[in-house]
Design a protein around this motif. Structure first.
Motif, PDB file in Angstrom:
ATOM      1  N   ILE B  58       3.459   3.100   7.424  1.00  0.00           N
ATOM      2  CA  ILE B  58       3.294   1.800   7.746  1.00  0.00           C
ATOM      3  C   ILE B  58       1.855   1.009   7.651  1.00  0.00           C
ATOM      4  O   ILE B  58       1.967   0.019   7.300  1.00  0.00           O
ATOM      5  CB  ILE B  58       4.052   1.314   9.437  1.00  0.00           C
ATOM      6  CG1 ILE B  58       3.816  -0.006   9.807  1.00  0.00           C
ATOM      7  CG2 ILE B  58       2.712   2.354  10.375  1.00  0.00           C
ATOM      8  CD1 ILE B  58       4.373  -0.010  11.026  1.00  0.00           C
ATOM      9  N   VAL B  59       1.000   2.235   7.683  1.00  0.00           N
ATOM     10  CA  VAL B  59      -0.371   1.453   7.675  1.00  0.00           C
ATOM     11  C   VAL B  59      -1.281   2.610   6.564  1.00  0.00           C
ATOM     12  O   VAL B  59      -0.615   3.834   6.801  1.00  0.00           O
ATOM     13  CB  VAL B  59      -1.152   1.277   8.771  1.00  0.00           C
ATOM     14  CG1 VAL B  59      -0.729   0.285   9.598  1.00  0.00           C
ATOM     15  CG2 VAL B  59      -1.418   2.512   9.722  1.00  0.00           C
ATOM     16  N   PRO B  61      -3.698   5.381   6.232  1.00  0.00           N
ATOM     17  CA  PRO B  61      -4.614   5.984   7.072  1.00  0.00           C
ATOM     18  C   PRO B  61      -6.102   5.863   6.885  1.00  0.00           C
ATOM     19  O   PRO B  61      -7.017   5.831   7.816  1.00  0.00           O
ATOM     20  CB  PRO B  61      -4.419   7.634   7.033  1.00  0.00           C
ATOM     21  CG  PRO B  61      -3.542   7.560   6.001  1.00  0.00           C
ATOM     22  CD  PRO B  61      -3.134   6.189   5.537  1.00  0.00           C
ATOM     23  N   PHE B  62      -6.488   5.294   5.772  1.00  0.00           N
ATOM     24  CA  PHE B  62      -7.873   5.289   5.422  1.00  0.00           C
ATOM     25  C   PHE B  62      -8.200   3.946   5.527  1.00  0.00           C
ATOM     26  O   PHE B  62      -9.439   3.665   5.937  1.00  0.00           O
ATOM     27  CB  PHE B  62      -7.967   5.749   4.082  1.00  0.00           C
ATOM     28  CG  PHE B  62      -7.986   7.075   3.873  1.00  0.00           C
ATOM     29  CD1 PHE B  62      -8.606   8.040   4.244  1.00  0.00           C
ATOM     30  CD2 PHE B  62      -6.467   7.408   3.032  1.00  0.00           C
ATOM     31  CE1 PHE B  62      -7.976   9.629   4.088  1.00  0.00           C
ATOM     32  CE2 PHE B  62      -6.117   8.643   3.093  1.00  0.00           C
ATOM     33  CZ  PHE B  62      -6.566   9.621   3.522  1.00  0.00           C
ATOM     34  N   HIS B  64      -6.320   1.298   7.127  1.00  0.00           N
ATOM     35  CA  HIS B  64      -5.557   0.613   8.324  1.00  0.00           C
ATOM     36  C   HIS B  64      -5.157  -0.692   8.044  1.00  0.00           C
ATOM     37  O   HIS B  64      -5.268  -1.741   8.679  1.00  0.00           O
ATOM     38  CB  HIS B  64      -6.664   0.624   9.492  1.00  0.00           C
ATOM     39  CG  HIS B  64      -5.877   0.544  10.785  1.00  0.00           C
ATOM     40  ND1 HIS B  64      -5.834  -0.688  11.601  1.00  0.00           N
ATOM     41  CD2 HIS B  64      -5.085   1.313  11.251  1.00  0.00           C
ATOM     42  CE1 HIS B  64      -5.199  -0.360  12.660  1.00  0.00           C
ATOM     43  NE2 HIS B  64      -4.655   0.874  12.419  1.00  0.00           N
ATOM     44  N   VAL B  65      -4.553  -1.080   6.749  1.00  0.00           N
ATOM     45  CA  VAL B  65      -3.982  -2.395   6.545  1.00  0.00           C
ATOM     46  C   VAL B  65      -2.547  -1.826   6.487  1.00  0.00           C
ATOM     47  O   VAL B  65      -1.969  -0.915   5.975  1.00  0.00           O
ATOM     48  CB  VAL B  65      -4.423  -2.825   5.334  1.00  0.00           C
ATOM     49  CG1 VAL B  65      -5.902  -3.352   5.405  1.00  0.00           C
ATOM     50  CG2 VAL B  65      -4.280  -1.907   4.187  1.00  0.00           C
ATOM     51  N   LYS B  66      -1.694  -3.010   6.757  1.00  0.00           N
ATOM     52  CA  LYS B  66      -0.152  -2.866   6.656  1.00  0.00           C
ATOM     53  C   LYS B  66       0.248  -2.606   5.228  1.00  0.00           C
ATOM     54  O   LYS B  66      -0.306  -3.250   4.309  1.00  0.00           O
ATOM     55  CB  LYS B  66       0.249  -4.080   7.366  1.00  0.00           C
ATOM     56  CG  LYS B  66       1.867  -3.483   7.655  1.00  0.00           C
ATOM     57  CD  LYS B  66       2.422  -4.671   8.833  1.00  0.00           C
ATOM     58  CE  LYS B  66       3.643  -4.136   9.253  1.00  0.00           C
ATOM     59  NZ  LYS B  66       4.205  -4.667  10.507  1.00  0.00           N
TER      60      LYS B  66
ATOM     61  N   TYR C  29       2.202   0.086  16.403  1.00  0.00           N
ATOM     62  CA  TYR C  29       1.497  -0.750  15.638  1.00  0.00           C
ATOM     63  C   TYR C  29       1.065  -2.058  16.262  1.00  0.00           C
ATOM     64  O   TYR C  29       0.120  -2.691  16.117  1.00  0.00           O
ATOM     65  CB  TYR C  29       1.914  -0.828  14.160  1.00  0.00           C
ATOM     66  CG  TYR C  29       1.347  -1.514  12.977  1.00  0.00           C
ATOM     67  CD1 TYR C  29       0.222  -1.098  12.438  1.00  0.00           C
ATOM     68  CD2 TYR C  29       1.546  -3.089  12.960  1.00  0.00           C
ATOM     69  CE1 TYR C  29      -0.616  -1.952  11.706  1.00  0.00           C
ATOM     70  CE2 TYR C  29       0.958  -3.526  11.898  1.00  0.00           C
ATOM     71  CZ  TYR C  29      -0.034  -2.992  11.246  1.00  0.00           C
ATOM     72  OH  TYR C  29      -0.924  -3.953  10.597  1.00  0.00           O
ATOM     73  N   TYR C  73      -2.742   8.057  13.154  1.00  0.00           N
ATOM     74  CA  TYR C  73      -3.184   7.221  12.101  1.00  0.00           C
ATOM     75  C   TYR C  73      -2.797   5.840  12.054  1.00  0.00           C
ATOM     76  O   TYR C  73      -3.291   4.896  11.570  1.00  0.00           O
ATOM     77  CB  TYR C  73      -2.706   7.952  10.624  1.00  0.00           C
ATOM     78  CG  TYR C  73      -1.399   7.511   9.966  1.00  0.00           C
ATOM     79  CD1 TYR C  73      -1.050   6.596   9.467  1.00  0.00           C
ATOM     80  CD2 TYR C  73      -0.346   8.533  10.736  1.00  0.00           C
ATOM     81  CE1 TYR C  73       0.233   6.298   8.912  1.00  0.00           C
ATOM     82  CE2 TYR C  73       1.008   8.234  10.132  1.00  0.00           C
ATOM     83  CZ  TYR C  73       1.128   7.104   9.433  1.00  0.00           C
ATOM     84  OH  TYR C  73       2.508   7.002   8.957  1.00  0.00           O
TER      85      TYR C  73
END
Lengths: 155, 158, 385, 385
Positions: B58-59, B61-62, B64-66, C29, C73
């Motif tokens: 969903i994002v 991990p590095f 953090h954008v959708k 999220y 994460y």
């Protein structure tokens, strides 16, 4: 790699999964002693704390109040009074009986704690807190708390 | 009788066999499952670093954008690791202990994502890191939108 | 102890019976982005953002081993401090406050999520009973609660009507809460006519199952809380306490563990007369009788007076101490999330942002979380604006 | 840090593969008794408990509830934590946080695992957030570490013999530790001829299944100094979870150990770890993992650790005293294992490790917890305050 393939659907998928487990439970030396007395001799035993002198049924190795090992076994008559009860009217796969059936908390004479178990031979609408009870043992016993079939009203 | 067995008999033990059902919503991963049914491997792609991931995320991990972009990963990839499982293990599908003949491989796909799979080459000495593999799918009617819809990965000549 | 702990942001999803189209990760999220957006904070290594994420979750509700460990994460915890609490969400708030009071962290992101729709709640909770005795005879959390309810109502003469009134009040309050699941108006008769689940608990008197949803909070040390928001809500008292596990070893009619947990929290917060001092309470009543029994434990009334308390109307909206203006757990909250959501609701009230369910001028609130069979583990958190 | 904290008592069971003579709760009580005896305290002195177990492997839901009475903790404040392999580490971190608030005199951290009861626990292992995808392959810790080792060999040029050397070193250490489960008297030849599970992992390379429990008692400074003349100071800790960021297929060597160590070293002012840390208790669930972990904690350069074994530099009385207790391949009560590492590291600092005591002064010791696919918890202990 083709970039002109048809679109794939976003339709939500729900995955059905069954978790299979088969956990073993050790009853330990203390539990074994208690369960064997029921199995072999139809006797209900309690453990007495050397600190606070309370008698615990079902037993455990340590007194929850004093955190000392309990070693003095006390034989109980099995008779006792009902301190609470309920009638189960819903069904789950783990239930050992077909609902409706009753659970009671039985405070045995000579014990300071109650045992939660089935109530039997009683009209489910006529159970009363404080009623006197006695254990009914199964004919064939395997060394489990279910060797006590249920507690029934006693005179 | 060994001392161990004696000890086991002395103490009462019992089992609680259970089957507990779960229904997992795949949610944003659904597109991936639907793709497998059609013989396609899709992965999410990070708009910042371009990294493609399987299973889809969903994002990133590095960063953090959708993750909104889906990229077809193609049908070929390079071998990362391969070994046989030489002991009986639970088949997650049948719940039975069974032995496994085919090597388990990790494959880095043409699209950049990596995934698990089986390998058609049974002789692990012939499997080398970096060699080219191609997906062999189950017949369409047998696919369930799961990882094992890819029957195995087959080495191909370059 | 290093200063006070402030709550600087809260978020929650709508609570629904099933959220089939969404993966658990999407619930997490959404609430995470919400609280991060409110504060402008991000995950940072240099103590200028979120220092740690703490997640409250029951692994078995997710199914496979470590089902929540792999979700870190999603909230941005990759290569960041990332902790867990496997107890009710209120205990996670308790622990997150400790993380800050210890000086180890300045800002903690707190999360809880649960999709009860994806698993069998009773089957999982049954495994929470001791394996040798109580579990073997099939006692689960529902029958454990029923044994407590029977003992409590019998010992103190609490009537079925008094218990039913709790449900009526909860559902009525839930009507003011856009996130609540069950807000149908019920009468005492409706409740008493519903089928018996496990005597004396009727179906309408038990928490609805399943419920899906999530919530999140950000906690910060005093200095940073004041910088992050001009409306911080302060945690003034914290207390937890364990009771006996075996139902027969407790006096089920008295919730000694809750009374102890409350004393611990009240002592820290300097609360002497809870009924007078608090403006509202958000308690964890999975069954109707629990609101009455927990009211006694929280010191809102004397032992055995829970029935009289609800009769007095003091706990209704507009009363002296409204209990569960949000509609509480009886209006539908997933276990684990429930305790954390109690705190979220208190924060909204103390910030004056609770909309139609607002208790006017609320200044002090108390949130309570429970865990284990028949309220074995209790947690009390007092808050102030 | 609000308060400096120290470990004042440690306890662990003698680890065995089977313990039919005790229930899980009774097993826990053994560790608690040992820790209390070590600290010369009684349960009355403890005012907060934190319990940790890997529930899915235990077969219990929130087992803390059942264990609380057996360890005499009824009426205490507390909660439960579970996070697969790092459970014990997160539990220890929680006890550190709680003690550092200065609000509690003594915090008991307890973790356990009775794996002789866990049959079938891993039939769903490796699922995590990807229950649907990963669940189709027979993934397990064995296949995970086979994949790691495969890539390690591929990249480093080490051979199977080097991995066997690691295993022999681990066994030589375990032979000196009376609490260790596997004490086998291994030779390189024996290891090389052992059953191959998944190349290059042999049965002896994997951690065993263990029934065991471990406990530590943590106090704030003032209390610690009264309780013991040998406090072990907790200098820093860090819980770092990869959080499902990468699967084994994506990066078989991914671990958060390096990142977590960097953070802790920086905060503790450590620039040359091998020189400044004299004892290492690092959670290596498989013998080849020890090689990679040695590189990640900063003992040597990437892909060179095998050379240190070739040169015979690793051992209790050697240049690199890595896992003097025998480590996890000798003893692995999963959720409890990080606390076992902590106990062993504390004993080393105190000089009380007995036959496996590292010679010379131990100023600093590092203990870690590992879980899932790359989760790590770092705990740094120190002799001088």
């Amino acid at each position: 790699m083709s970039h002109h393939l048809p679109e794939i659907s976003d339709e939500p998928v729900i995955a059905e999964v069954i978790a299979h487990t088969n956990f073993l439970v050790s009853t330990g030396a203390t539990g074994t002693r208690f369960l064997k007395e029921i199995r072999d001799n139809k006797k209900i035993m309690g453990l007495k704390c050397p600190g606070c002198s309370k008698v615990h049924v079902p037993p455990r190795l340590h007194c929850p109040t004093c955190f000392v090992k309990m070693t003095e076994w006390v034989e109980l008559s099995g008779k006792g009074s009902l301190t609470s009860y309920t009638v189960v009217r819903y069904q789950e796969p783990y239930m050992p009986k077909e609902p409706p059936y009753a659970y009671g908390v039985i405070q045995m004479d000579g014990a300071d704690t109650g045992l939660a178990h089935f109530l039997g031979e009683v009209d489910l609408d006529k159970i009363k807190i404080g009623m006197r009870l006695e254990p009914v043992f199964k004919e064939e016993r395997e060394g489990s708390i279910l060797d006590i079939d249920y507690f029934k009203p006693s005179s | 009788m060994s001392t161990d067995q004696k000890q086991e008999q002395e103490f009462i033990q019992f089992r609680y066999p259970r089957q507990v059902p779960y229904q997992h919503s795949l949610g944003y991963q659904s597109k991936f499952a639907n793709g497998l049914k059609q013989g396609r491997i899709l992965a999410t792609k990070c708009p910042v670093c371009g990294r493609c991931t399987i299973p889809p995320r969903i994002v990133c991990p590095f960063h953090h954008v959708k993750q909104t972009e889906w990229v077809d990963q193609g049908q070929r990839g390079r071998l990362v690791s391969a070994f046989k499982i030489n002991f009986p293990m639970f088949d997650p599908r049948t719940r039975e202990l069974q032995s496994w003949e085919t090597p388990l491989v990790a494959v880095e796909l043409e699209g950049g994502a990596s995934m698990d799979g089986w390998c058609s080459e049974l002789d692990t000495s012939k499997l080398k890191t970096g060699m080219l593999l191609e997906a062999v799918w189950r017949p369409e009617e047998e696919r369930q939108g799961r990882g094992d819809d890819i029957l195995h990965w087959k080495p191909v000549e370059e | 102890m290093a200063g006070r702990v402030g709550i600087v942001a809260v978020a929650q999803t709508k609570f629904e019976e099933r959220k089939d189209a969404l993966h658990s990760a999407e619930l997490m999220y959404d609430v995470t982005r919400d609280v991060l957006g409110q504060t402008g904070l991000e995950f940072k290594e240099d103590r200028t953002g979120i220092d740690c994420t703490t997640v409250a979750y029951f692994d078995l509700f997710g199914g496979p081993a470590g089902s929540h460990m792999h979700l870190g994460y999603i909230v941005g915890a990759y290569e960041r401090e990332d902790e867990r609490v496997t107890s009710d969400g209120a205990l996670a708030v308790y622990y997150a406050a400790m993380q800050i009071l210890s000086g180890h962290c300045d800002v903690v992101l707190l999360l809880s999520h649960n999709k009860e729709s994806q698993c069998q709640k009773n089957q999982i909770e049954w495994v929470g009973m001791d394996p040798v005795y109580q579990r073997r005879v099939g006692i689960d959390f529902v029958s454990a609660a029923a044994l407590q309810a029977m003992r409590y109502t019998t010992k103190y003469g609490i009537t079925p009507e008094q218990c039913a009134k709790v449900v009526v009040k909860s559902r009525k309050n839930a009507g003011n809460n856009p996130n609540a699941m069950c807000c149908d108006s019920l009468t005492v008769d409706d409740v008493l006519r519903s089928a018996m689940l496990c005597d004396p608990i009727r179906i309408q008197e038990a928490k609805p199952v399943p419920v899906d949803g999530a919530c999140a909070l950000i906690l910060a040390c005093e200095e940073k809380a004041k910088k992050i928001t001009d409306k911080p809500v302060w945690i003034t008292g914290l207390g937890t306490c364990y009771d006996h596990h075996e139902l027969g070893w407790r006096e089920l009619a008295d919730c000694g563990a809750l009374a102890t947990a409350a004393q611990r929290a009240y002592k820290m917060a300097g609360i002497k007369e809870p009924l007078k001092e608090f403006d509202l309470a958000e308690v964890s009543e999975q069954y109707s009788y629990q609101e009455l029994l927990w009211s006694e434990g929280l010191g809102f009334c004397g032992k055995g007076e829970g029935g009289k308390l609800i009769d007095s109307g003091k706990t209704q909206m507009g009363g002296e101490l409204p209990i569960n203006p949000s509609g509480g757990i009886l209006s539908g909250l997933p276990v684990c999330v429930a305790g954390m959501q109690r705190v979220v609701e208190c924060v909204l009230q103390l910030r004056g942002e609770a909309g139609a369910r607002q208790v006017p001028g609320a200044k002090k609130a108390v949130a309570q979380g429970v865990d284990g069979p028949a309220g074995q583990l209790q947690c009390v958190i007092t808050l102030e604006n | 840090m609000a308060e400096r904290i120290a470990i004042v008592g440690v306890g662990q069971t003698i680890h065995k593969s089977r313990r039919p003579d005790v229930t899980t709760a009774e097993l826990c009580a053994e560790a608690v008794e040992a820790a209390l005896a070590d600290a010369q305290m009684t349960m009355k002195d403890i005012d907060h408990v934190v319990l940790g177990s890997f529930e899915v492997a235990d077969g219990y839901f929130n087992p803390d509830k059942w264990i609380i009475p057996e360890i005499g903790a009824v009426g205490k404040a507390g909660f439960e934590i579970q996070n697969v392999g790092t459970t014990g580490g997160v539990t220890a971190a929680a006890s550190f946080n709680l003690a550092a608030t200065g609000m509690f005199d003594a915090v008991l951290c307890l973790a356990w695992q009775k794996m002789d009861e866990a049959a079938g626990a891993f039939s769903r292992g490796g699922g995590g957030a990807n229950e649907y995808w990963m669940g189709q392959f027979p993934m397990s810790p064995i296949t995970n570490f086979a994949r790691r080792a495969y890539s390690y060999i591929d990249r480093s040029g080490c051979t199977e013999e080097h991995i066997a050397m690691v295993r022999v070193k681990q066994d030589q250490c375990a032979m000196k530790n009376p609490c260790a489960q596997l004490r086998l008297g291994l030779t390189i030849e024996k290891v090389m001829n052992d059953v191959l599970l998944a190349w290059p992992i042999r049965r002896l390379h994997m951690c065993p299944t263990t029934a065991g429990a471990a406990a530590v008692i943590v106090c704030p400074e003032a209390r610690a100094k009264k309780v013991t003349d040998k406090p072990v100071w907790v200098e820093d800790w860090f819980t770092c979870h990869q959080g499902g960021a990468l699967t084994m297929a994506e990066d078989p060597t991914a671990s958060t150990l390096r990142y977590a160590c960097d953070v802790v070293y920086k905060r503790c002012g450590i620039t040359n770890p091998l020189k400044e840390i004299q004892a290492w208790e690092v959670y290596e669930p498989a013998s080849p993992a020890e090689l990679r972990w040695m590189e990640e904690v900063g003992i040597c350069d990437d892909y060179t650790a095998w050379k240190l074994f070739e040169q015979g530099k690793v051992g209790i009385d050697k240049e690199i005293p890595f896992n003097p207790s025998g480590g996890v391949t000798a003893t692995n009560p999963i959720g409890c294992t990080p606390v076992v590492r902590l106990v062993e590291a504390a004993l080393q600092v105190r000089g009380d490790a007995g036959e496996h005591q590292i010679p010379g002064k131990i100023e600093r010791a590092l203990a870690t917890g590992y879980g899932g696919q790359g989760e790590n918890v770092i705990m740094m202990l120190r002799k001088t305050a």
